[in-house]
Design an enzyme around this catalytic site. Structure first.
Site, PDB file in Angstrom:
ATOM      1  N   GLY A  98       0.825  -1.198   0.000  1.00  0.00           N
ATOM      2  CA  GLY A  98       0.000   0.000   0.000  1.00  0.00           C
ATOM      3  C   GLY A  98       0.860   1.248   0.000  1.00  0.00           C
ATOM      4  O   GLY A  98       2.044   1.199   0.342  1.00  0.00           O
ATOM      5  N   GLN A 123       2.872   9.913   1.483  1.00  0.00           N
ATOM      6  CA  GLN A 123       4.189   9.289   1.435  1.00  0.00           C
ATOM      7  C   GLN A 123       4.999   9.730   0.221  1.00  0.00           C
ATOM      8  O   GLN A 123       6.209   9.532   0.179  1.00  0.00           O
ATOM      9  CB  GLN A 123       4.068   7.764   1.448  1.00  0.00           C
ATOM     10  CG  GLN A 123       3.579   7.227   2.778  1.00  0.00           C
ATOM     11  CD  GLN A 123       3.433   5.729   2.704  1.00  0.00           C
ATOM     12  OE1 GLN A 123       2.390   5.218   2.328  1.00  0.00           O
ATOM     13  NE2 GLN A 123       4.495   5.021   3.054  1.00  0.00           N
ATOM     14  N   CYS A 145       6.704  -0.591   6.450  1.00  0.00           N
ATOM     15  CA  CYS A 145       6.214   0.603   5.761  1.00  0.00           C
ATOM     16  C   CYS A 145       7.320   1.126   4.849  1.00  0.00           C
ATOM     17  O   CYS A 145       8.479   1.182   5.252  1.00  0.00           O
ATOM     18  CB  CYS A 145       5.830   1.657   6.798  1.00  0.00           C
ATOM     19  SG  CYS A 145       5.219   3.194   6.109  1.00  0.00           S
ATOM     20  N   LEU A 146       6.938   1.522   3.634  1.00  0.00           N
ATOM     21  CA  LEU A 146       7.920   2.056   2.697  1.00  0.00           C
ATOM     22  C   LEU A 146       8.581   3.333   3.226  1.00  0.00           C
ATOM     23  O   LEU A 146       9.695   3.662   2.837  1.00  0.00           O
ATOM     24  CB  LEU A 146       7.277   2.312   1.330  1.00  0.00           C
ATOM     25  CG  LEU A 146       6.788   1.058   0.596  1.00  0.00           C
ATOM     26  CD1 LEU A 146       6.064   1.443  -0.693  1.00  0.00           C
ATOM     27  CD2 LEU A 146       7.923   0.109   0.306  1.00  0.00           C
ATOM     28  N   HIS A 148      -3.705   0.691   7.717  1.00  0.00           N
ATOM     29  CA  HIS A 148      -2.352   1.279   7.718  1.00  0.00           C
ATOM     30  C   HIS A 148      -2.331   2.536   6.848  1.00  0.00           C
ATOM     31  O   HIS A 148      -1.809   3.580   7.255  1.00  0.00           O
ATOM     32  CB  HIS A 148      -1.357   0.232   7.206  1.00  0.00           C
ATOM     33  CG  HIS A 148       0.054   0.709   7.097  1.00  0.00           C
ATOM     34  ND1 HIS A 148       1.054   0.285   7.941  1.00  0.00           N
ATOM     35  CD2 HIS A 148       0.644   1.582   6.233  1.00  0.00           C
ATOM     36  CE1 HIS A 148       2.192   0.869   7.599  1.00  0.00           C
ATOM     37  NE2 HIS A 148       1.980   1.659   6.564  1.00  0.00           N
ATOM     38  N   GLU A 149      -2.903   2.443   5.645  1.00  0.00           N
ATOM     39  CA  GLU A 149      -2.866   3.587   4.717  1.00  0.00           C
ATOM     40  C   GLU A 149      -3.779   4.724   5.175  1.00  0.00           C
ATOM     41  O   GLU A 149      -3.419   5.898   5.044  1.00  0.00           O
ATOM     42  CB  GLU A 149      -3.203   3.144   3.293  1.00  0.00           C
ATOM     43  CG  GLU A 149      -2.246   2.117   2.710  1.00  0.00           C
ATOM     44  CD  GLU A 149      -0.768   2.440   2.866  1.00  0.00           C
ATOM     45  OE1 GLU A 149      -0.392   3.626   2.822  1.00  0.00           O
ATOM     46  OE2 GLU A 149       0.022   1.498   3.026  1.00  0.00           O
ATOM     47  N   HIS A 179      -2.020   6.800   7.624  1.00  0.00           N
ATOM     48  CA  HIS A 179      -1.135   7.780   6.981  1.00  0.00           C
ATOM     49  C   HIS A 179      -1.890   9.062   6.642  1.00  0.00           C
ATOM     50  O   HIS A 179      -1.371  10.163   6.828  1.00  0.00           O
ATOM     51  CB  HIS A 179      -0.529   7.221   5.686  1.00  0.00           C
ATOM     52  CG  HIS A 179       0.733   6.456   5.879  1.00  0.00           C
ATOM     53  ND1 HIS A 179       1.878   7.009   6.411  1.00  0.00           N
ATOM     54  CD2 HIS A 179       1.042   5.169   5.594  1.00  0.00           C
ATOM     55  CE1 HIS A 179       2.832   6.094   6.448  1.00  0.00           C
ATOM     56  NE2 HIS A 179       2.357   4.963   5.959  1.00  0.00           N
TER      57      HIS A 179
END
Length: 158
Positions: A46, A51, A91-92, A133-134, A137
């Site tokens: 995701g 991000q 996480c990226l 999770h997204e 963000h």
């Protein structure tokens, strides 16, 4: 389409709340396509617009299940959760960091798709985890602030 630069740990933008998308236009669709391309290049599940430095409520998710298209979700909003699961998360924006987090086992959201149409998505297990999770963000929250104490691991490649 283009690969976008991922904002990483310590970048203040990750703590900011993203704004609603007023109109789903070509610019938003292009952002979503770039996000999908970026996420796939980095083998992510995701990615949220914040991000890549854009404070808009846009997320993309791909669980890589056969026959399941990647999701583009605009202005996603959780309307129902059920159960809970303890999951390993990364996480990226936090490369090489992994930890256990408590997430709903099932989640139902409403959102707009890339054509601006209202949709409802129900997700279980990995999809539920990725959606939550997204959306975190978009609200300026990062997984590192939600980890189960003592579970943070730093994985370095040889």
């Amino acid at each position: 389409m283009a690969i976008r630069i991922i904002r990483t740990e310590g970048d203040e933008i990750l703590k900011k709340k993203s704004r609603e998308v007023e109109i789903v236009d070509e610019k938003i669709r292009e952002l979503a396509e770039d996000m999908l391309e970026t996420m796939h290049k980095l083998n992510g599940v995701g990615l949220a617009a914040v991000q890549v430095g854009i404070l808009k409520r846009v997320i993309v998710i791909d669980t890589y299940e056969e026959g399941v298209e990647p999701f583009v979700l605009i202005n996603p909003e959780i309307i129902k959760t059920k159960g809970e699961q303890t999951v390993e998360e990364g996480c990226l924006s936090f490369p090489n960091k992994f930890a256990k987090v408590l997430r709903p086992k099932e989640v139902t959201i409403k959102a707009l798709n890339k054509d601006g149409k209202k949709i409802e998505v129900k997700g279980k297990d990995l999809l539920a985890q990725a959606i939550c999770h997204e959306i975190d963000h978009l609200n300026g929250e990062v997984f590192i602030d939600k980890i189960i104490p003592g579970t943070l691991e730093l994985i370095t490649q040889e």
